[in-house]
Design a protein around this motif. Structure first.
Motif, mmCIF file in Angstrom:
data_model
loop_
_atom_site.group_PDB
_atom_site.id
_atom_site.type_symbol
_atom_site.label_atom_id
_atom_site.label_comp_id
_atom_site.label_asym_id
_atom_site.label_seq_id
_atom_site.Cartn_x
_atom_site.Cartn_y
_atom_site.Cartn_z
ATOM 1 N N SER A 160 -1.026 9.129 8.399
ATOM 2 C CA SER A 160 -1.590 8.112 7.520
ATOM 3 C C SER A 160 -0.506 7.723 6.530
ATOM 4 O O SER A 160 -0.265 8.434 5.546
ATOM 5 N N ASP A 161 0.150 6.591 6.796
ATOM 6 C CA ASP A 161 1.244 6.154 5.933
ATOM 7 C C ASP A 161 0.755 5.643 4.584
ATOM 8 O O ASP A 161 1.481 5.691 3.591
ATOM 9 N N SER A 162 -0.488 5.127 4.535
ATOM 10 C CA SER A 162 -0.978 4.554 3.290
ATOM 11 C C SER A 162 -1.397 5.614 2.283
ATOM 12 O O SER A 162 -1.268 5.423 1.084
ATOM 13 N N ASN A 163 -1.899 6.726 2.771
ATOM 14 C CA ASN A 163 -2.395 7.768 1.863
ATOM 15 C C ASN A 163 -1.966 9.124 2.403
ATOM 16 O O ASN A 163 -2.637 9.723 3.243
ATOM 17 N N ASN B 190 1.864 13.952 9.816
ATOM 18 C CA ASN B 190 2.789 13.948 8.680
ATOM 19 C C ASN B 190 3.448 15.316 8.565
ATOM 20 O O ASN B 190 3.106 16.130 7.702
ATOM 21 N N SER C 218 2.700 1.563 -3.503
ATOM 22 C CA SER C 218 1.849 1.887 -4.628
ATOM 23 C C SER C 218 1.198 3.251 -4.508
ATOM 24 O O SER C 218 0.495 3.673 -5.407
ATOM 25 N N SER C 219 1.373 3.906 -3.345
ATOM 26 C CA SER C 219 0.770 5.216 -3.174
ATOM 27 C C SER C 219 1.459 6.213 -4.096
ATOM 28 O O SER C 219 2.656 6.129 -4.344
ATOM 29 N N SER D 145 0.814 -1.204 0.000
ATOM 30 C CA SER D 145 0.000 0.000 0.000
ATOM 31 C C SER D 145 0.852 1.259 0.000
ATOM 32 O O SER D 145 0.542 2.245 -0.649
ATOM 33 N N GLY D 146 1.997 1.187 0.775
ATOM 34 C CA GLY D 146 2.859 2.360 0.805
ATOM 35 C C GLY D 146 3.621 2.546 -0.483
ATOM 36 O O GLY D 146 3.848 3.647 -0.931
ATOM 37 N N SER E 9 -1.433 12.860 1.573
ATOM 38 C CA SER E 9 -1.806 13.862 0.577
ATOM 39 C C SER E 9 -0.983 15.128 0.689
ATOM 40 O O SER E 9 -0.758 15.831 -0.301
#
Length: 362
Positions: free
Chosen positions: A198-201, A242, A19-20, A16-17, A203
């Protein structure tokens, strides 16, 4: 049908990380660590990628020279170039005026010429006329070269262009004559609430720059325990957001015990020191002494998501201004013992200090 079934495992790697989408100014590191650039390419290499996301970076000032301003300006400019929100606090009456001293990103001419393709020279002569129709100013310096997408070289003699300061989320706070740290804490908490962890997404990434945190102009400069409590709270808020914070402070204004506690609180600890103009002993010891403007010492490197310490090849680096424009960090090199000889350590090959030439004497 059973053979076509995909096998799954609880130990399968999560992508997930990876491919972000990669946002400007953010780089993936080992053990799931994310890095933001310090604004100095050499410092990013020394620290293993830059400033770790969610870390507290502290810079120990030197009372004789404001070399910490070089690190702070490049850190702030890099964030504005990457369109990252910024919170700047200082003991000045109007901190927003400090934004006019930020350097502008630039690329050296020799680097531009080295990447130029002679076969495309004719096409470049025609295409430059149409750059204004494709939003050249909005692209900034991130798309000029892949090498400079994460970290730019900044021209210290050229101020940051207005396009990087207008329309940006820039918040400036004055800590002049502040009786306590409640206002500054609320500003930091409100700012960091915009960037939940939020490490997966991811922005957007925020940056906090606090200059001369324990300056005597502040009313709370004598409240050392309150300042330590603020740093502890700031570090806790950074862990769940973040963002990255850079705090500079003069250790000479603190007691030895408080200064030690502050240094222990930092994730990444740096210190700067001025070089005397006429230090003959140091000039004979180091090469390139006449080009140095100061020294940078890396005392601690952030360890995020790992317990393995970072071992650096060197901890003290010379601060130089290349062409009097670009900030460069270099390892210290010992000058030859005999100035008239080209050998680094004279003509003697003896380890015991003997002046006779010959085999190594252990």
């Amino acid at each position: 049908m059973a053979a076509t079934k995909t096998r799954t495992s609880s130990f399968s790697r999560s992508f997930s990380g990876a491919s972000s989408p990669q946002i400007p100014g953010l780089k993936h590191g080992p053990n799931g660590t994310m890095f933001v650039s310090s604004g100095i390419p050499d410092l990013d290499k020394i620290l293993g990628g830059g400033f770790a996301l969610g870390s507290l970076v502290m810079v120990m000032e030197d009372a004789e020279a404001p070399h910490h301003m070089l690190l702070l300006r490049n850190f702030m400019s890099q964030g504005l170039v990457h369109n990252q929100p910024l919170l700047y606090a200082s003991a000045a009456k109007d901190p927003r005026q400090f934004l006019g001293t930020l350097p502008s990103p630039a690329v050296p001419k020799d680097e531009k010429s080295s990447h130029r393709d002679p076969d495309q020279e004719k096409g470049l002569r025609i295409a430059w006329q149409y750059k204004k129709y494709f939003g050249e100013n909005q692209q900034g310096f991130d798309s000029q070269n892949g090498k400079h997408e994460f970290c730019n070289n900044f021209d210290l003699r050229k101020p940051l262009e207005r396009q990087f300061l207008t329309g940006k989320r820039i918040d400036c706070a004055s800590i002049l004559d502040s009786p306590n740290l409640v206002t500054l804490y609320d500003r930091c908490a409100t700012f960091l609430s915009q960037f939940p962890r939020s490490d997966s997404n991811i922005s957007c990434v925020g940056r906090i720059a606090i200059q001369s945190f324990c300056a005597p102009q502040c009313g709370y400069s004598s409240l050392e325990w309150d300042m330590l409590s603020f740093l502890r709270s700031l570090k806790s808020m950074l862990r769940s957001s973040n963002a990255v914070a850079v705090v500079t402070f003069p250790p000479s204004l603190l007691s030895s015990s408080s200064s030690t506690r502050w240094q222990h609180m930092a994730d990444t600890l740096l210190s700067v020191k001025a070089i005397p103009d006429e230090d003959k002993e140091l000039a004979m010891l180091l090469t390139g002494y006449q080009d140095m403007v100061g020294l940078l010492n890396v005392q601690k490197v952030a360890q995020i998501n790992t317990q393995v310490p970072v071992i650096l090849e060197a901890t003290t680096f010379s601060i130089k201004l290349q062409k009097r424009r670009f900030l460069v960090l270099e390892c210290l090199n010992q000058a030859p013992i005999d100035g008239s000889s080209g050998s680094s350590y004279g003509t003697s090959g003896s380890c015991s200090g003997s002046s006779k030439t010959g085999y190594l004497d252990f």
